[in-house]
Structure formats: C-alpha cells, structure tokens
Design a protein around this motif. Structure first.
Motif, PDB file in Angstrom:
ATOM      1  N   GLY A  12      40.739  61.291  26.189  1.00 37.41           N
ATOM      2  CA  GLY A  12      41.037  62.624  26.704  1.00 37.41           C
ATOM      3  C   GLY A  12      40.400  63.732  25.890  1.00 37.41           C
ATOM      4  N   SER A  13      39.832  63.391  24.756  1.00 35.84           N
ATOM      5  CA  SER A  13      39.104  64.372  23.951  1.00 35.84           C
ATOM      6  C   SER A  13      37.798  64.686  24.692  1.00 35.84           C
ATOM      7  CB  SER A  13      38.833  63.750  22.568  1.00 35.84           C
ATOM      8  OG  SER A  13      38.059  64.613  21.801  1.00 35.84           O
ATOM      9  N   ASP A  39      43.776  56.668  27.367  1.00 33.40           N
ATOM     10  CA  ASP A  39      44.488  57.778  26.725  1.00 33.40           C
ATOM     11  C   ASP A  39      45.937  57.708  27.196  1.00 33.40           C
ATOM     12  OD1 ASP A  39      43.210  60.653  25.402  1.00 33.40           O
ATOM     13  OD2 ASP A  39      45.322  60.667  25.999  1.00 33.40           O
ATOM     14  N   ARG A  44      44.777  64.627  30.953  1.00 33.62           N
ATOM     15  CA  ARG A  44      43.500  64.666  30.220  1.00 33.62           C
ATOM     16  C   ARG A  44      42.622  63.483  30.623  1.00 33.62           C
ATOM     17  NH1 ARG A  44      43.018  66.045  24.172  1.00 33.62           N
ATOM     18  NH2 ARG A  44      43.917  68.081  23.988  1.00 33.62           N
ATOM     19  N   THR A  84      38.982  57.520  19.014  1.00 33.30           N
ATOM     20  CA  THR A  84      38.970  58.964  18.736  1.00 33.30           C
ATOM     21  C   THR A  84      40.360  59.577  18.947  1.00 33.30           C
ATOM     22  OG1 THR A  84      37.918  61.050  19.327  1.00 33.30           O
ATOM     23  CG2 THR A  84      38.088  59.450  21.071  1.00 33.30           C
ATOM     24  N   ALA A  85      41.383  58.717  18.970  1.00 29.16           N
ATOM     25  CA  ALA A  85      42.744  59.204  19.273  1.00 29.16           C
ATOM     26  C   ALA A  85      43.370  59.924  18.082  1.00 29.16           C
ATOM     27  CB  ALA A  85      43.637  58.034  19.668  1.00 29.16           C
ATOM     28  N   MET A  86      44.185  60.918  18.398  1.00 29.85           N
ATOM     29  CA  MET A  86      44.943  61.584  17.331  1.00 29.85           C
ATOM     30  C   MET A  86      46.415  61.531  17.720  1.00 29.85           C
ATOM     31  SD  MET A  86      44.263  64.901  15.187  1.00 29.85           S
ATOM     32  CE  MET A  86      44.172  66.249  16.309  1.00 29.85           C
ATOM     33  N   HIS A  90      47.271  67.928  17.601  1.00 29.26           N
ATOM     34  CA  HIS A  90      47.272  69.071  16.692  1.00 29.26           C
ATOM     35  C   HIS A  90      48.692  69.627  16.515  1.00 29.26           C
ATOM     36  CE1 HIS A  90      42.904  69.577  16.106  1.00 29.26           C
ATOM     37  NE2 HIS A  90      42.829  68.982  17.281  1.00 29.26           N
ATOM     38  N   ASP A 119      42.389  68.781   9.836  1.00 31.33           N
ATOM     39  CA  ASP A 119      42.923  67.706  10.699  1.00 31.33           C
ATOM     40  C   ASP A 119      42.684  66.342  10.047  1.00 31.33           C
ATOM     41  OD1 ASP A 119      40.193  67.596  11.064  1.00 31.33           O
ATOM     42  OD2 ASP A 119      40.253  67.616  13.254  1.00 31.33           O
ATOM     43  N   TYR A 131      48.526  53.365  13.862  1.00 28.00           N
ATOM     44  CA  TYR A 131      47.784  53.109  15.110  1.00 28.00           C
ATOM     45  C   TYR A 131      46.437  52.449  14.816  1.00 28.00           C
ATOM     46  CZ  TYR A 131      46.706  54.010  20.052  1.00 28.00           C
ATOM     47  OH  TYR A 131      46.419  53.880  21.388  1.00 28.00           O
ATOM     48  N   ALA A 151      36.156  56.894  14.834  1.00 32.37           N
ATOM     49  CA  ALA A 151      35.732  58.295  14.920  1.00 32.37           C
ATOM     50  C   ALA A 151      36.892  59.211  14.547  1.00 32.37           C
ATOM     51  CB  ALA A 151      35.263  58.614  16.336  1.00 32.37           C
ATOM     52  N   ASN A 153      39.989  60.807  12.612  1.00 31.34           N
ATOM     53  CA  ASN A 153      40.255  61.052  11.191  1.00 31.34           C
ATOM     54  C   ASN A 153      41.653  60.587  10.794  1.00 31.34           C
ATOM     55  OD1 ASN A 153      37.834  62.170  10.310  1.00 31.34           O
ATOM     56  ND2 ASN A 153      38.338  64.152  11.258  1.00 31.34           N
ATOM     57  N   PHE A 173      32.207  56.621  11.653  1.00 29.89           N
ATOM     58  CA  PHE A 173      31.131  57.579  11.905  1.00 29.89           C
ATOM     59  C   PHE A 173      31.621  59.013  11.760  1.00 29.89           C
ATOM     60  CE2 PHE A 173      29.367  53.994  14.370  1.00 29.89           C
ATOM     61  CZ  PHE A 173      28.124  53.944  13.756  1.00 29.89           C
ATOM     62  N   CYS A 174      30.728  59.845  11.249  1.00 28.72           N
ATOM     63  CA  CYS A 174      31.003  61.277  11.144  1.00 28.72           C
ATOM     64  C   CYS A 174      29.667  61.975  11.366  1.00 28.72           C
ATOM     65  CB  CYS A 174      31.524  61.583   9.740  1.00 28.72           C
ATOM     66  SG  CYS A 174      31.958  63.306   9.492  1.00 28.72           S
ATOM     67  N   HIS A 175      29.703  63.210  11.898  1.00 29.38           N
ATOM     68  CA  HIS A 175      28.421  63.884  12.119  1.00 29.38           C
ATOM     69  C   HIS A 175      28.102  64.898  11.016  1.00 29.38           C
ATOM     70  CE1 HIS A 175      31.220  65.851  15.260  1.00 29.38           C
ATOM     71  NE2 HIS A 175      31.435  66.375  14.088  1.00 29.38           N
TER      72      HIS A 175
END
Ligand code: NAD
Length: 480
Positions: A12-13, A39, A44, A84-86, A90, A119, A131, A151, A153, A173-175
């Motif tokens: 959903g990101s 997700d 989302r 990429t889940a959080m 936030h 974050d 998780y 991905a 954090n 991975f990080c950009h």
C-alpha cells in the motif's frame, strides 16, 4: 523468458509500489512474472492494485498482478519477497514520540546518537522487528529458496536480525548512496568517470574512495568547501548532502558521510530546533526536526490521498489513460509529488533508481550489475564482527552477491568513533528484542544526555509499554 513470482509486503506504500511496477515494465527480461501485492489496509491495497493493473495494460507489459491481505499468499511459491511494511504506521511512531517528549526526550527515545532518522525506530519498535522475523520464518518454511529483500526500516537492525535468526537468503536495500550525485554535480564531475566506493552500515556509510581521472576528487571537494560552502542553502528538508553538518562530519572523520548518514550524527547537531537549523539549514533544520518531519508526513499523506482518488477515477472511467490524469486533477495534480513521479514512471526510458527490480533481474538472468547492498560482513570490513550487516558495493549475478574489496579501508576514526558506537546500539536493540530484557533499554537511556534521573526512564518506558498495541511487547519485556 524466465518468469518469477515477486511478493510485495506492505504494497500500500503507493510511490514505492508504483516504482517497482514501473521498473518491472521496463525490464522485458522479467515479463511473464507474477506480482503479489500484500497489505493489511484494504483501501490502500485496492488503490495500488488498480493503478498497477491499469498502468501495465496501458504500456503493454506482460505482467500479472494479484492482491491479498494474507501474508502467506505473498510468500508461497515466491522467488523474491520485498518487505516495505511499517507495522503501526506513522501513527505509532508519532504516539511514541509524543510520550517521549512529555518526559524530556526531544524527538523520542529512539532518536539516539548516530540514529536520528525519524522513522527508524529500533527500541520501541517490537512489533516491526517481530514482523521481520515472522516473514523470514514463513519464507524458510514455505519458499526456502526465495530471496528476502528488506526495504522497511530499520534496515540495519532488521537485516542483521533476519540473517542471524533464519537461514534464508536476505539482503537489505536503501537508496541513500544516490545522494552522491549531488556531490558529483556540484563539483562538475561526469558521473561515469568517478571511481567511488562507500562502506559502513545502513544510514552510516562513508565515501572511502573518491577518484576522478586518476586523482583524488577530495581535492575538488576541499576547494568547493573553502570557496562556496558558505553559500549553501537546502532546497527541501532532505537536501543535506553538502550541509554544514556533512562538512563538519567530513572534517572530523576524514571522509564524507553519504546520504542519510548526514542525518545520523551526534547530539552536537541535534540538541534542539535551533541547533538543527544551524547545521542543516533554514527554514526546516533538516528532515528530522519537528518542522522537516511534518513536511515529510504531509507529503506522504497527500500522496496516499491522491493515489486513492486516481484509483477511484480509473474505476469510474475504464477508458481513461494515465496521461489524462494531470488534466483531470488540475492544480491538485500539478502540486502533487505522486503526479510528478508519475511522469517519470510513464517515461519509457527512465527507471526509478530503486535497486530491487534490477537486483531481481541480475539474479534471474545473470546480468552483472553493481549495487549497494546490506549483507552480513564476513570480513569485508575486518574491524567489524562477521554477523553484523554492513552496507557496501557488490556485483550481483545469477551466482549471488559478490561484495567488492573495500579499498582504501575506512579511516580509523570512522570505525572507532562512528561505526562501533552505532553497532553497539544495534546490538542493544537486537538483544532487547530477542531476550526481552528491558534493562538494556534502561541502560541505553541512563547514558542518554537527555536523561536527568532514573524516574524519568521508568516513567517514559511505562507509558510506552502501556499503549494497547504494545501489550505483547510489555509481556515480553517485563517477564522477568
Ligand atoms: P506507510 O505506512 O505509508 O506504508 C507502509 C505500508 O505497510 C502501509 O500500506 C500499511 O498498510 C502496510 N502495513 C502495515 N502493517 C502491515 C502488515 N502487518 N502487513 C502488511 N502490510 C502492513 O510507510 P512508508 O512511509 O511508505 O514507509 C514504509 C517503510 O519503508 C518504513 O519502514 C520506512 O521507514 C521504509 N523506508 C525505506 C526506505 C529505503 O530506502 N530502504 C526509504 C523510505 C522509507
């Protein structure tokens, strides 16, 4: 054509998922693949699914999509699982930050020396770390040959935890290293002529090699600092690669901090808003000040809202095209980062620069490419333990990841005074998570310059552990 299954967890990101979808569309070698979007947020998920499907139809790429709210569906038969889940989103991070600030911990208890990214919670983020381990264990059981791409954090703690507790093939991975482009452009260097290397840990990487046309390019950087750095001003809160903080860190350590490393400095630059403004520039004081982070959250909120609106519009107008969207959403679209991003996504020549899909392509087809990866150290940086995940450049092909020899090695100051204390905090977070021994977090806070007395530590932890979403964390941490 090799076809693979890619599971995306936390799909959903919006921007992140569409970047991956767009990269896949521009990678014909992966046509025929199946992408499972997963997700827990129905709205989302649906929005990203509609956008992805319509985009793929419009550009005529041969990719299949499915959506699910069930984690196992994204993992079973997968060749690659991107996380990429959080967990808690936030909202959870802000709740913990508010409680912490009430007890005198400016920007929250997770903001620690060398880890100020807002974050990137490591101590109060039990549900997120849990998780990561749950996903890794499911991969181990259901698709033991799959690659796990971290991905979400905290990438440093997360990839270290996963590689220590499971047998799966994992890479983070990080950009962040892309910030180097700003340095190259500012110094007028042709990108493909720069011989560069970065090394360290995630959000703690340093430019150990910087050569241009056979000579050290650090001389050019020194000249720029002397002649031009006083004119530097940030264009947005994240624009800090050549900030006063970056230059100050460079002067002390002897090599340039790269990307998010600039945010991850000591309390010297982070004490309060005024201090942050001095080092990261006006008006925001960097991405991690109360002003900079509000800006980021508002931007993310706008992106999510407009994603949902566009998806609704596409459902109601089956013949509409992506290229129509700018016209239809008028000013709202023009101001929105997602739409600006959409132009890039629609451009057949441009890939997103995220490394995930090119990594998949290299593994699947054997195409040799250079990446910056997070992998267990295994003697790459000799002064660091082998089971600590480091961030380094590597060549990837169908045989896997081949890290480069780090040459020259990082200066002693980076290793002793930056990496070692940062690694110690990672170890404290991982050990607290694994053992449930809250005394480790207390010890961390007793050493924290914001702590005035022991009562402050007890109170802040008690209130964080009393949050309803932390029930399990409370039981685990207070079981002694
Ligand atoms: P976000 O909250 O907007 O998106 C995360 C998604 O995860 C949401 O759609 C949410 O519904 C979903 N989610 C929550 N719990 C879930 C669960 N149990 N299972 C599946 N999905 C779940 O957050 P964001 O700002 O897009 O950031 C996502 C993550 O990526 C964060 O951890 C962030 O720190 C990280 N991040 C990494 C990089 C990088 O380069 N590695 C860059 C930016 C952000």
């Amino acid at each position: 054509m090799p076809s693979v299954k890619i599971g995306i967890i936390g799909a959903g990101s919006a921007v992140f998922s569409l970047r991956l979808v767009s990269d896949l569309c521009k990678t014909p070698a992966l046509y025929g693949s199946l992408v499972t979007l997963m997700d827990i947020d129905e709205e989302r998920l649906e929005a990203v699914y509609i956008l992805a499907k319509r985009y793929v139809e419009e550009v005529g790429a041969e990719l299949k999509f499915e959506k699910t709210k069930n984690l196992e569906d994204a993992i079973i038969d997968a060749d690659f699982v991107i996380n990429t889940a959080m967990v808690g989103g936030h909202t959870y991070l802000e709740k913990v930050r508010q409680i912490s600030e009430k007890y005198g911990y400016y920007r929250g208890i997770d903001a620690q020396e060398f880890n100020m990214v807002s974050d990137y919670y490591t101590f109060s983020n039990y549900n997120q770390l849990k998780y990561f381990v749950e996903i890794a264990k499911k991969i181990e059981k259901l698709s033991p040959n799959a690659w796990y791409l971290q991905a979400a954090n905290p990438v440093f703690e997360g990839t270290t935890l996963v590689t220590r507790t499971s047998s799966i093939k994992a890479v983070g991975f990080c950009h962040g290293h892309l910030a180097l482009k700003e340095v190259f452009d500012t110094l007028g260097l042709e990108h493909n002529k720069v011989d560069w290397q970065v090394a360290g840990v995630n959000h703690g990487i340093w430019l150990n090699r910087f050569i241009y046309e056979g000579k050290s390019a650090y001389e050019k950087l020194n000249t720029w600092i002397e002649e031009n750095s006083h004119n530097w001003k940030p264009l947005h809160p994240f624009n800090d690669q050549l900030s006063s903080a970056a230059i100050d860190m460079y002067k002390f350590h002897g090599v340039l901090p790269v990307g998010d490393t600039v945010r991850n400095a000591s309390w010297r630059y982070h004490k309060n808003l005024e201090t942050k403004k001095k080092w990261y520039g006006e008006p925001w004081g960097g991405a991690d000040s109360e002003i900079g982070w509000k800006w980021y959250q508002e931007t993310l909120g706008k992106i999510t809202d407009i994603t949902k609106k566009i998806a609704k519009f596409l459902i109601e107008n089956p013949k509409a095209k992506f290229s129509d969207i700018k016209e239809i959403f008028g000013q709202e679209a023009k101001d929105n980062e997602l739409l600006q991003e959409m132009e890039k996504i629609l451009d057949p020549e441009q890939k997103s620069e995220e490394q995930h899909i090119p990594f998949v392509e290299s593994i699947v087809t054997g195409k040799k490419e250079r990446f910056v990866v997070n992998i267990p150290n295994r003697r790459i940086i000799p002064a660091v333990e082998n089971d600590v995940v480091v961030e380094v450049p590597a060549i990837v092909d169908s045989e896997g990841i081949h890290p480069e020899k780090i040459e020259p090695m990082l200066p002693e100051r980076v290793i002793k005074y930056y990496l070692k204390p940062r690694i110690m905090r990672m170890e404290m977070a991982v050990e607290t998570f694994l053992t449930g021994d809250i005394d480790i977090i207390k010890e961390l806070l007793y050493r924290d310059p914001r702590t005035q007395n022991d009562g402050q530590v007890e109170k802040v932890l008690e209130e964080i552990l009393s949050l309803p979403e932390n029930e399990e964390m409370r039981k685990h941490y207070l079981k002694k």
